[in-house]
Design a protein around this motif. Structure first.
Motif, short mmCIF file in Angstrom:
data_model
loop_
_atom_site.label_atom_id
_atom_site.label_comp_id
_atom_site.label_asym_id
_atom_site.label_seq_id
_atom_site.Cartn_x
_atom_site.Cartn_y
_atom_site.Cartn_z
N ILE A 188 -0.53 12.25 -41.96
CA ILE A 188 -1.63 12.05 -41.02
C ILE A 188 -1.39 12.85 -39.75
N GLY A 189 -2.39 13.62 -39.32
CA GLY A 189 -2.27 14.42 -38.10
C GLY A 189 -2.32 13.50 -36.88
N MET A 190 -1.19 13.40 -36.20
CA MET A 190 -1.11 12.48 -35.05
C MET A 190 -0.89 13.25 -33.76
N GLY A 191 -1.51 14.41 -33.63
CA GLY A 191 -1.46 15.11 -32.35
C GLY A 191 -2.32 14.35 -31.35
N ALA A 238 -9.14 10.92 -31.51
CA ALA A 238 -10.26 10.80 -32.45
C ALA A 238 -10.10 9.59 -33.38
N GLY A 239 -9.01 8.82 -33.22
CA GLY A 239 -8.88 7.60 -34.01
C GLY A 239 -7.83 7.64 -35.11
N ALA A 240 -6.87 8.55 -35.02
CA ALA A 240 -5.87 8.67 -36.08
C ALA A 240 -5.01 7.41 -36.23
N ARG A 241 -4.81 6.65 -35.12
CA ARG A 241 -4.02 5.42 -35.22
C ARG A 241 -4.68 4.44 -36.19
N ASP A 242 -6.02 4.29 -36.07
CA ASP A 242 -6.73 3.36 -36.96
C ASP A 242 -6.65 3.83 -38.41
N THR A 250 3.50 9.67 -43.74
CA THR A 250 4.21 10.27 -42.60
C THR A 250 3.18 10.88 -41.66
N GLN A 251 3.67 11.30 -40.49
CA GLN A 251 2.74 11.93 -39.56
C GLN A 251 3.16 13.36 -39.28
N THR A 252 2.21 14.13 -38.75
CA THR A 252 2.54 15.47 -38.31
C THR A 252 1.77 15.72 -37.02
N GLY A 253 2.11 16.82 -36.33
CA GLY A 253 1.46 17.10 -35.05
C GLY A 253 0.14 17.84 -35.24
N GLU A 254 -0.32 18.45 -34.16
CA GLU A 254 -1.57 19.21 -34.13
C GLU A 254 -1.53 20.34 -35.16
N PRO A 288 -9.87 12.92 -37.09
CA PRO A 288 -8.51 12.88 -37.66
C PRO A 288 -8.42 13.58 -39.02
N VAL A 289 -7.33 14.31 -39.17
CA VAL A 289 -7.10 15.06 -40.42
C VAL A 289 -5.97 14.38 -41.21
N VAL A 290 -6.17 14.31 -42.52
CA VAL A 290 -5.16 13.68 -43.39
C VAL A 290 -4.94 14.55 -44.62
N GLU A 291 -3.66 14.76 -44.96
CA GLU A 291 -3.32 15.53 -46.17
C GLU A 291 -2.82 14.58 -47.24
N VAL A 292 -3.24 14.80 -48.48
CA VAL A 292 -2.68 13.99 -49.57
C VAL A 292 -2.06 14.94 -50.58
N ARG A 293 -0.77 14.72 -50.85
CA ARG A 293 -0.07 15.56 -51.83
C ARG A 293 0.42 14.67 -52.95
N ILE A 294 0.03 15.03 -54.19
CA ILE A 294 0.47 14.24 -55.34
C ILE A 294 1.20 15.16 -56.31
#
Ligand SMILES: Cc1cc2nc3c(=O)[nH]c(=O)nc-3n(C[C@H](O)[C@H](O)[C@H](O)COP(=O)(O)O)c2cc1C
Ligand code: SF4
Lengths: 612, 120
Positions: free
Chosen positions: B30-33, B39-43, B63-67, B75-81
């Motif tokens: 999750i992008g937590m910059g 923009a609401g990344a905490r929620d 996990t989180q990542t920066g800007e 909020p931007v989210v990456e999913v890797r499977i």
């Protein structure tokens, strides 16, 4: 809510003494202030190894490794890293050579060359939480052993694995188990030797503190294999944290039915008790330990009979070292073949070492047997601090010896170290730089053995005192031409006639320094010089006339008024009769005019590089 | 307690150690910059953690990542499977997060309406 971060806070004794508890408190506060209480968990673990970098934190899943964390850093770590995902670069482990920031534990050279078997749980799990140990495959080996294996099978596995006692002598663990199993006695005991008395050693303490259940599990397996129903863990009183964690672990294991009556609902019962020793070095010797454990005075007895026939309360007793016990569950789980695939042919497995002395990364390391001393000191240890040269490495404590630079490529195993005049010992490794006086080191260890001699037998009681006396006069510049011969003669008497290993091995530090550093003995005895400029009665302080600016700083710093001169009026002079060689003047001189000479005869007026 | 009971404890307790093993099947990043959080990344993070917890998805790591320079889509989210391409979701909300867990993480079908980028 799922947790997303585990923050492992090292609570080994070294980190505790560098105030890791305060850091933990500060982190806890910040975590709750940021509302991350459900997402981030703090876990207290045992020693992670790199002790002089403490307090250390390891953050999972990303593996960021923080060093020298102060309570004041907590807010930044929590906000930047735990909340926003940006590790705080200035606190991450920095490789001293490459000057690069290593974010992941596996990229840190200190860890790269290690292979953790015994220490795998140390710094990884919470030692006060049995569920974490169980999660890390804990008590599976015991379960399998008592439900699926016979005593003979277990002992054969330990024999086949080639495991050798990690307490010093390196005797086959499996054979020893067999001796005890063979005894026909309704009462037998298993004992854990956690006395660990060598100066500079803290492997066993770290294991007991960081993974106490692995010791309990190893002992329970051995009890089943040898037919014992009761065990004792003997720990010295100086290890209060280890004692506390062991007692907690024993309590938890009893609660889960992993100790006590009918373990895992089988017919096997076994229980454990912690016994606290007063911290005498001789009580690490197995017969003295047994006496102390029984409540008697801790002095050795002649062997045979060995403890395997006559041990605790006269009953057959299996005694092994802490680290030996910690290997057992891994061998039972993964097999003898697997264990033999690590280390060397005659010394399989790994060894835990406590690196200390003049080395950049002091701390706890685990390497496969056969790793060279050079890898241990320079790759893992990071070499000698302060740009100094390497002189020697000491293994085996007061029973061991010093290894000089030309043997740095020797593989670490029982036989190779013995061939160099030292022993594996329990794992203390003291690195010495060029400023170390080897005669002084020999005196230090002899002094230790003399103090710790229990006095029961004459060769050790009187012999160590005589050897110490000779070393003392050599380091005071009063050495006599035949002193080396006398040392050798006494050494051979002590070795041949002392009752226990303490006296038999006490001469080793002298013999090995005589072997590898004979010229230093000559310098002290014949030339009255201490080449390393350590032995105070031999060295001389002097002021270089061409460098002195008569600033008066040294005169003021001298605690005994040995320096005379007037500000601005010509070079100052040290009165050697008054000088106590404290070095205060050299520390404060702004012009580097004060030099130390290795001996009296040599002139002090060599500008720039000092006297030789 | 019998050996089977010990193994049951282990199964339950080992989920607690998953974070320290680092061998998860699914990674949610999750992008937590600063702009992500604004923009609401905490929620979004809280919703992911809650949904994953409820469904007991022990093999999923958050996990989180920066800007990352996608400020307009936060909020931007990456999913890797496993070996599959990385799917990047934009303009996430707590509700969208719950749907990504159900459709993508559990059932393996990326939620195409929210996808802003697919990377190998
Ligand atoms: C003076 C002296 C001190 C000893 N100190 C220890 C010690 O602190 N810890 C230890 O495990 N073994 C120590 N030993 C060795 C023990 O007598 C014994 O050999 C050992 O505990 C056996 O366990 P192991 O086969 O697992 O090494 C010492 C021996 C001597 C002679
Ligand atoms: S060798 Fe020394 S320590 Fe050992 S029994 Fe004799 S006096 Fe005591």
């Amino acid at each position: 809510m799922t947790r997303r971060l585990d923050v492992l806070v090292c609570s080994g004794a070294a980190c505790v003494s560098s105030h890791s508890a305060k850091v933990r408190e500060a982190l806890t506060q910040e975590i709750s202030r940021q509302g991350l209480g459900d997402e981030v968990r703090l876990v207290e673990t045992g020693c992670m190894g790199p002790c002089e970098l403490g307090p250390v934190l390891l953050v999972y899943p990303d593996g960021a490794f923080y060093i020298r964390v102060q309570p004041g850093d907590a807010a930044e770590i929590v906000e930047e890293h735990f909340l926003k995902g940006r590790p705080v670069q200035r606190l991450l482990w920095e490789d001293p050579e490459a000057r690069r920031i290593a974010e992941k534990r596996k990229l840190v050279p200190f860890f790269e060359k290690q292979s953790k078997i015994v220490l795998a749980n140390c710094g990884m799990i919470d030692p006060e939480n049995i569920e974490e140990y169980i999660a890390a495959n804990g008590y599976e080996a015991l379960g399998v052993a008592i439900t699926e294996k016979t005593s003979e099978q277990l002992i054969q596995t330990i024999i086949d694995s080639g495991l050798r006692g990690r307490g010093g002598a390196g005797f086959s663990t499996g054979l020893k188990w067999g001796f005890v199993a063979r005894e026909e006695s309704p009462t037998k005991y298993v004992v854990c030797n956690g006395d660990e008395g060598d100066p500079g050693a803290f492997m066993d303490r770290s294991l007991l503190e960081g993974d106490p259940h692995s010791i309990i599990e190893g002992m329970a397996i051995a009890a089943y294999a040898t037919g014992a129903a009761k065990g004792y863990i003997y720990v010295r009183a100086e290890y209060p944290l280890a004692i506390k964690r062991l007692r907690t672990a024993i309590e938890q294991a009893r609660h889960e039915g992993l100790l006590g009556e009918r373990i895992l609902e089988t017919g096997f019962s076994f229980d454990l008790e912690v016994r606290i020793g007063a911290g005498a070095f001789v009580c690490g010797e197995e017969t003295a330990l047994i006496a102390s454990l029984e409540g008697q005075r801790g002095t050795p007895l002649p062997r045979p009979p060995y403890p395997s026939t006559v041990g605790v309360f006269g009953k057959p007793t299996l005694i092994n070292n802490v680290e030996t016990w910690a290997n057992i569950r891994h061998i039972i789980l993964h097999g003898a073949e697997w264990f033999r695939s690590v280390g060397t042919d005659k010394s399989p497995g790994t060894k835990v070492f406590a690196l200390s002395g003049n080395v950049c990364n002091t701390g706890l390391v685990e390497v496969p047997m056969g790793t060279t001393l050079r890898e241990l000191v320079f790759d893992i240890g990071g070499g000698i601090p302060g740009g100094k040269g390497f002189k020697a490495v000491q293994t085996g404590g007061p029973s061991g010896g010093c290894i000089p630079a030309e043997h740095l490529d020797t593989p670490i195993d029982y036989e190779s170290l013995k061939a160099l005049g030292t022993i594996m010992g329990s794992g203390g490794v003291i690195v010495m730089d060029e400023d170390t006086c080897m005669v002084n080191i020999a005196k230090f260890f002899l002094d230790f053995s003399c103090d710790e001699s229990c006095g029961k037998c004459i060769p050790c009681r009187i012999g160590t005192r005589q050897m110490k006396g000779i070393l003392e006069r050599i380091t005071e510049g009063q050495g006599r031409p035949d002193d080396v011969g006398k040392l050798r003669e006494l050494a051979s008497v002590l070795k041949a006639t002392s009752l226990c290993g303490l006296g038999q091995a006490a001469p080793n530090p002298v013999l090995s320094t005589l072997e590898h550093f004979a010229d230093e003995y000559d310098a002290h005895i014949v030339d009255h010089r201490c080449p390393a400029k350590v032995c105070k009665p031999l060295i001389r302080y002097g002021i270089d006339k061409s460098q002195c600016r008569s600033c008066d700083v040294c005169r003021k710093a001298c605690p005994v008024e040995a320096i005379s001169g007037t500000p601005g009026g010509g070079p100052y002079v040290v009165d050697d009769e008054v000088c106590i060689r404290c070095g205060s003047c050299a520390d404060v001189c702004p012009f580097g005019a004060i030099h130390v000479a290795a001996g009296a005869e040599v002139s002090v007026a060599v500008p720039g590089n000092g006297a030789i | 307690m019998k050996l089977e009971d010990l193994r049951k404890i282990r199964e339950r307790a080992s989920k607690d150690l998953n974070l320290r093993k680092g061998d998860a099947r699914v990674h949610v990043v999750i992008g937590m910059g600063t702009s992500g959080i604004a923009a609401g990344a905490r929620d979004v993070m809280a919703a992911f953690l809650d949904e994953i917890g409820k469904r007991n998805l022990a093999d999923t790591l958050v996990t989180q990542t920066g800007e990352r320079g996608l400020a307009s889509s936060e909020p931007v989210v990456e999913v890797r499977i496993g070996g599959q391409p990385t799917v990047v979701y934009g303009e996430m909300t707590a509700d969208k997060a719950r749907r990504v867990v159900v459709d993508h993480v559990v059932n393996g079908n990326p939620v195409s309406e929210y996808v802003i980028e697919v990377r190998d």
